[in-house]
Design a protein around this motif. Structure first.
Motif, short mmCIF file in Angstrom:
data_model
loop_
_atom_site.label_atom_id
_atom_site.label_comp_id
_atom_site.label_asym_id
_atom_site.label_seq_id
_atom_site.Cartn_x
_atom_site.Cartn_y
_atom_site.Cartn_z
N LYS A 214 0.84 -1.20 0.00
CA LYS A 214 0.00 0.00 0.00
C LYS A 214 0.87 1.25 0.00
O LYS A 214 0.62 2.22 -0.74
CB LYS A 214 -0.91 0.01 1.24
N LYS A 215 1.90 1.24 0.86
CA LYS A 215 2.76 2.41 0.99
C LYS A 215 3.50 2.68 -0.31
O LYS A 215 3.63 3.84 -0.74
CB LYS A 215 3.76 2.20 2.13
N ILE A 216 3.98 1.62 -0.96
CA ILE A 216 4.72 1.78 -2.22
C ILE A 216 3.82 2.39 -3.29
O ILE A 216 4.21 3.33 -3.99
CB ILE A 216 5.30 0.43 -2.69
N LEU A 217 2.60 1.88 -3.44
CA LEU A 217 1.67 2.41 -4.45
C LEU A 217 1.30 3.86 -4.13
O LEU A 217 1.21 4.70 -5.04
CB LEU A 217 0.41 1.56 -4.52
N LEU A 218 1.11 4.15 -2.85
CA LEU A 218 0.76 5.51 -2.45
C LEU A 218 1.89 6.48 -2.80
O LEU A 218 1.66 7.56 -3.35
CB LEU A 218 0.48 5.55 -0.94
N MET A 219 3.13 6.08 -2.50
CA MET A 219 4.27 6.95 -2.76
C MET A 219 4.54 7.09 -4.26
O MET A 219 4.91 8.16 -4.74
CB MET A 219 5.51 6.40 -2.05
N ALA A 239 15.31 -2.80 -6.74
CA ALA A 239 14.78 -3.99 -7.40
C ALA A 239 13.61 -4.59 -6.62
O ALA A 239 12.62 -5.04 -7.20
CB ALA A 239 15.89 -5.02 -7.57
N GLN A 240 13.73 -4.57 -5.29
CA GLN A 240 12.63 -5.08 -4.45
C GLN A 240 11.39 -4.20 -4.58
O GLN A 240 10.27 -4.70 -4.64
CB GLN A 240 13.08 -5.14 -2.98
N VAL A 241 11.60 -2.89 -4.62
CA VAL A 241 10.47 -1.97 -4.80
C VAL A 241 9.78 -2.26 -6.12
O VAL A 241 8.54 -2.32 -6.20
CB VAL A 241 10.95 -0.50 -4.77
N SER A 242 10.56 -2.48 -7.17
CA SER A 242 10.00 -2.77 -8.49
C SER A 242 9.17 -4.05 -8.47
O SER A 242 8.05 -4.09 -9.00
CB SER A 242 11.13 -2.89 -9.51
N ARG A 243 9.70 -5.09 -7.82
CA ARG A 243 8.97 -6.36 -7.75
C ARG A 243 7.67 -6.23 -6.95
O ARG A 243 6.62 -6.72 -7.35
CB ARG A 243 9.86 -7.45 -7.14
N GLU A 245 5.97 -3.47 -6.41
CA GLU A 245 5.03 -2.63 -7.15
C GLU A 245 4.30 -3.43 -8.22
O GLU A 245 3.08 -3.34 -8.35
CB GLU A 245 5.80 -1.46 -7.79
N LYS A 246 5.06 -4.21 -9.00
CA LYS A 246 4.45 -5.02 -10.05
C LYS A 246 3.47 -6.04 -9.48
O LYS A 246 2.38 -6.26 -10.03
CB LYS A 246 5.53 -5.72 -10.87
N ALA A 247 3.87 -6.67 -8.36
CA ALA A 247 3.01 -7.67 -7.74
C ALA A 247 1.72 -7.03 -7.21
O ALA A 247 0.63 -7.60 -7.34
CB ALA A 247 3.76 -8.37 -6.60
N ALA A 248 1.84 -5.84 -6.64
CA ALA A 248 0.67 -5.15 -6.10
C ALA A 248 -0.29 -4.75 -7.22
O ALA A 248 -1.51 -4.91 -7.10
CB ALA A 248 1.12 -3.92 -5.31
N ILE A 249 0.26 -4.23 -8.31
CA ILE A 249 -0.59 -3.84 -9.44
C ILE A 249 -1.27 -5.06 -10.04
O ILE A 249 -2.45 -5.02 -10.40
CB ILE A 249 0.26 -3.10 -10.51
N LYS A 250 -0.54 -6.18 -10.15
CA LYS A 250 -1.14 -7.41 -10.68
C LYS A 250 -2.26 -7.90 -9.79
O LYS A 250 -3.33 -8.34 -10.25
CB LYS A 250 -0.06 -8.51 -10.82
N SER A 251 -2.05 -7.78 -8.47
CA SER A 251 -3.08 -8.20 -7.52
C SER A 251 -4.34 -7.34 -7.69
O SER A 251 -5.48 -7.87 -7.69
CB SER A 251 -2.56 -8.07 -6.09
N LEU A 252 -4.17 -6.03 -7.86
CA LEU A 252 -5.31 -5.14 -8.09
C LEU A 252 -6.04 -5.50 -9.37
O LEU A 252 -7.27 -5.58 -9.40
CB LEU A 252 -4.84 -3.68 -8.15
N LYS A 253 -5.26 -5.73 -10.44
CA LYS A 253 -5.89 -6.09 -11.72
C LYS A 253 -6.66 -7.40 -11.62
O LYS A 253 -7.77 -7.52 -12.16
CB LYS A 253 -4.80 -6.21 -12.81
N ASP A 254 -6.07 -8.39 -10.94
CA ASP A 254 -6.75 -9.68 -10.80
C ASP A 254 -8.07 -9.55 -10.05
O ASP A 254 -9.08 -10.16 -10.43
CB ASP A 254 -5.83 -10.67 -10.05
N GLN A 255 -8.08 -8.71 -9.01
CA GLN A 255 -9.31 -8.53 -8.21
C GLN A 255 -10.35 -7.73 -8.96
O GLN A 255 -11.55 -7.92 -8.78
CB GLN A 255 -8.98 -7.87 -6.88
N LEU A 256 -9.89 -6.79 -9.80
CA LEU A 256 -10.84 -5.95 -10.55
C LEU A 256 -11.39 -6.66 -11.77
O LEU A 256 -12.39 -6.21 -12.33
CB LEU A 256 -10.15 -4.64 -10.96
#
Length: 256
Positions: A214-219, A239-243, A245-256
């Protein structure tokens, strides 16, 4: 107002114009003269180049900006040009000063734009303008992105942010007093019910993420921070932030 005789209480019809040879003498006084001679020469250079400022602000007449304001901002650019000009460059002062005055006015217009543009995009936009001033008008996007070390996507966003805004009340056509405005040609077909449902679904999906995601997407998307800045702030690698972020966005897309 652009064509009136007085701009910022200056009678433009009586402005002096210095020859290039006269300016070189004044620059020599600024460099080697006494404190009084330097101040006097600087003031004479400013007054002797105010018509150059006027010639610049005429290029912005279509923006409906206050001519007095543009003139004063242009004078700031002129003063910066005088203070930084190097006679050993072998170029005319007007050639050196013109882009500096233009740049000062453009910065003022961008910084006072009613649409807020992030600092990072403004910085990229400044680099683009600097590159264009130093090179030919035509250039390849990939080439300039490499030269100023930014992503191509960020380059395109910065170039779009540099475009002038247009008011919906701007008259597009006028026929004997019967004007047609931009708002007359803009329709709103937004499905507001769908937008509300999307927001509810997004909020629910967002709440299911972990606190760090959540914090990464917010920032990233609400405070316009880079992955490197986020990594430094929360104590992990880019690199961890990138991973994450991508995982969080994928999770949002999957739920939507």
């Amino acid at each position: 107002m652009i064509h009136k005789v007085e701009v910022s209480s200056v009678n433009t019809s009586q402005l002096p114009v210095l020859k290039n040879s006269e300016m070189l003498i004044l620059f020599e006084k600024i460099k080697n003269g006494s404190e009084y001679e330097r101040a006097s020469a600087r003031e004479e250079l400013i007054n002797g180049n105010l018509k150059l400022v006027l010639s610049v602000i005429k290029n912005f007449s279509s923006r409906n900006e206050n001519a007095d304001d543009l003139f004063q901002i242009g004078c700031i650019g002129l003063i910066k040009a005088i203070d930084n000009f190097d006679t050993s460059l072998g170029v005319k002062f007007s050639t050196y000063a013109f882009p500096m005055i233009v740049g000062e006015i453009r910065r003022h217009l961008r910084d006072n734009n009613p649409i807020r543009v992030s600092r990072s995009l403004r910085d990229i936009a400044y680099k683009i303008l600097q590159y264009k001033n130093e090179n030919s008008e035509s250039f390849d996007l990939d080439e300039i992105a490499e030269k100023i070390d930014v992503k191509r996507e960020d380059l395109v966003l910065a170039m779009e942010a540099m475009q002038d805004t247009v008011s919906l009340s701007e008259p597009m056509y006028n026929d004997n007093g019967d004007a047609a405005y931009l708002s007359d040609y803009v329709s709103d077909e937004t499905d507001y019910e769908a937008v509300i449902l999307d927001r509810i679904a997004l909020r629910k999906a967002y709440s299911s993420l972990g606190e760090r995601e959540k914090k990464i997407l917010l920032m990233r998307f609400f405070t316009d921070k880079t992955q490197t800045e986020i990594a430094s702030e929360i104590g992990i690698s880019q690199a961890q932030v990138s991973r994450l972020e991508k995982a969080a966005i994928k999770s949002l897309k999957d739920q939507l």
